[in-house]
Design a protein around this motif. Structure first.
Motif, PDB file in Angstrom:
ATOM      1  N   LEU A   1       5.035  -6.157  -7.018  1.00 13.46           N
ATOM      2  CA  LEU A   1       4.837  -5.352  -5.809  1.00 13.46           C
ATOM      3  C   LEU A   1       6.006  -4.401  -5.615  1.00 13.46           C
ATOM      4  CD1 LEU A   1       3.037  -5.232  -3.109  1.00 13.46           C
ATOM      5  CD2 LEU A   1       4.885  -6.584  -2.142  1.00 13.46           C
TER       6      LEU A   1
ATOM      7  N   PHE B   1      -5.973   2.064   0.259  1.00 16.36           N
ATOM      8  CA  PHE B   1      -4.959   1.027   0.055  1.00 16.36           C
ATOM      9  C   PHE B   1      -4.812   0.168   1.306  1.00 16.36           C
ATOM     10  CE2 PHE B   1      -2.720   4.349   2.222  1.00 16.36           C
ATOM     11  CZ  PHE B   1      -1.684   3.750   2.913  1.00 16.36           C
TER      12      PHE B   1
ATOM     13  N   MET C   1      -0.460  -2.116  -1.045  1.00 12.73           N
ATOM     14  CA  MET C   1      -1.143  -2.622  -2.245  1.00 12.73           C
ATOM     15  C   MET C   1      -2.531  -2.021  -2.393  1.00 12.73           C
ATOM     16  SD  MET C   1      -1.222  -6.508  -0.783  1.00 12.73           S
ATOM     17  CE  MET C   1       0.478  -6.340  -0.269  1.00 12.73           C
ATOM     18  N   MET C   2      -3.042  -2.089  -3.604  1.00  9.31           N
ATOM     19  CA  MET C   2      -4.348  -1.517  -3.905  1.00  9.31           C
ATOM     20  C   MET C   2      -5.442  -2.194  -3.075  1.00  9.31           C
ATOM     21  SD  MET C   2      -4.019  -0.995  -8.056  1.00  9.31           S
ATOM     22  CE  MET C   2      -5.677  -1.503  -8.262  1.00  9.31           C
ATOM     23  N   GLN C   3      -6.460  -1.408  -2.773  1.00 13.31           N
ATOM     24  CA  GLN C   3      -7.598  -1.894  -2.002  1.00 13.31           C
ATOM     25  C   GLN C   3      -8.223  -3.111  -2.681  1.00 13.31           C
ATOM     26  OE1 GLN C   3      -8.499  -0.424   0.863  1.00 13.31           O
ATOM     27  NE2 GLN C   3     -10.236  -1.747   1.260  1.00 13.31           N
ATOM     28  N   ASP C   4      -8.436  -4.152  -1.918  1.00  9.79           N
ATOM     29  CA  ASP C   4      -9.093  -5.390  -2.348  1.00  9.79           C
ATOM     30  C   ASP C   4      -8.380  -6.105  -3.497  1.00  9.79           C
ATOM     31  OD1 ASP C   4     -11.021  -5.113  -0.382  1.00  9.79           O
ATOM     32  OD2 ASP C   4     -12.331  -3.921  -1.681  1.00  9.79           O
ATOM     33  N   SER C   5      -7.084  -5.861  -3.662  1.00  7.43           N
ATOM     34  CA  SER C   5      -6.328  -6.638  -4.651  1.00  7.43           C
ATOM     35  C   SER C   5      -6.296  -8.092  -4.182  1.00  7.43           C
ATOM     36  CB  SER C   5      -4.909  -6.091  -4.802  1.00  7.43           C
ATOM     37  OG  SER C   5      -4.203  -6.230  -3.572  1.00  7.43           O
ATOM     38  N   LEU C   6      -6.119  -9.012  -5.098  1.00  7.97           N
ATOM     39  CA  LEU C   6      -6.113 -10.428  -4.739  1.00  7.97           C
ATOM     40  C   LEU C   6      -4.992 -10.754  -3.763  1.00  7.97           C
ATOM     41  CD1 LEU C   6      -7.028 -12.066  -8.162  1.00  7.97           C
ATOM     42  CD2 LEU C   6      -8.501 -11.737  -6.151  1.00  7.97           C
ATOM     43  N   LYS C   7      -3.823 -10.137  -3.952  1.00  8.37           N
ATOM     44  CA  LYS C   7      -2.713 -10.416  -3.034  1.00  8.37           C
ATOM     45  C   LYS C   7      -3.039  -9.922  -1.625  1.00  8.37           C
ATOM     46  CE  LYS C   7      -0.387  -6.529  -5.131  1.00  8.37           C
ATOM     47  NZ  LYS C   7       0.494  -6.253  -6.226  1.00  8.37           N
TER      48      LYS C   7
ATOM     49  N   SER D   1       2.694 -12.049  -7.666  1.00 10.87           N
ATOM     50  CA  SER D   1       2.234 -10.726  -8.091  1.00 10.87           C
ATOM     51  C   SER D   1       3.395  -9.753  -8.030  1.00 10.87           C
ATOM     52  CB  SER D   1       1.148 -10.196  -7.145  1.00 10.87           C
ATOM     53  OG  SER D   1       0.114 -11.114  -6.956  1.00 10.87           O
TER      54      SER D   1
END
Length: 163
Positions: free
Chosen positions: A51, A125, A64-70, A49
């Protein structure tokens, strides 16, 4: 179950141990905004991903964004590899740099507030501080040698030259 990958340390300890290599790594990450993060999916396969990273207060931070897969990957298995964007030119400047380790999520509001004074992340985040297990720099010297520098916590930099 926590998976251990060997001894780990934070960014400040790495800077203290190997200031020249640390400076080069920071310069490579500072040359571009977006880099490549590798995490492990639920089935164990790799996920890469984009970043942005920050070096603040003696730590290497991953936001990273809230609940992103990474972020969900790192919550499940904290192991990661991070590669600096090599850029679009062909000479690679200071070389290719990679950092591996574990990402530890920070939920403490005070720590997150300190981070947001320097960075404007999307709200809400996830914020992770890193524990380094390996730093690698690869570059070409004198147009004939491939040089690989490897640092691990508690060890000096190991340098290998190949023709």
């Amino acid at each position: 179950m926590e998976r251990r990958t060997g001894p780990a340390t934070n960014w400040a300890a790495f800077v203290t141990a190997e200031s020249e290599l640390a400076r080069t790594v920071e310069e490579r990450f500072g040359a571009h905004t977006h880099h490549i993060l590798a995490t492990l999916r639920k089935d164990g396969s790799p996920r890469t991903s984009g970043l942005e990273v920050r070096f603040l207060n003696g730590e290497l931070w991953l936001g990273m964004m809230q609940d992103s897969l990474k972020a969900l990957d790192l919550r499940r298995d904290p192991r990661f590899a991070l590669q600096a964007n090599p850029g679009s030119d062909t000479d690679m400047g200071g070389g290719d740099v990679r950092v591996s380790g574990r990402a530890i999520e920070v939920a403490d509001p005070e720590t997150k507030a300190l981070y947001t004074r320097e960075v404007e992340p999307p709200e809400p985040f996830h914020l992770f501080r890193t524990e380094l297990t390996e730093v690698v720099r690869t570059y070409v010297e004198d147009e004939k040698y491939l040089v690989v520098q490897v640092w691990k916590p508690g060890e000096p930099v190991r340098t290998v030259k190949r023709t």
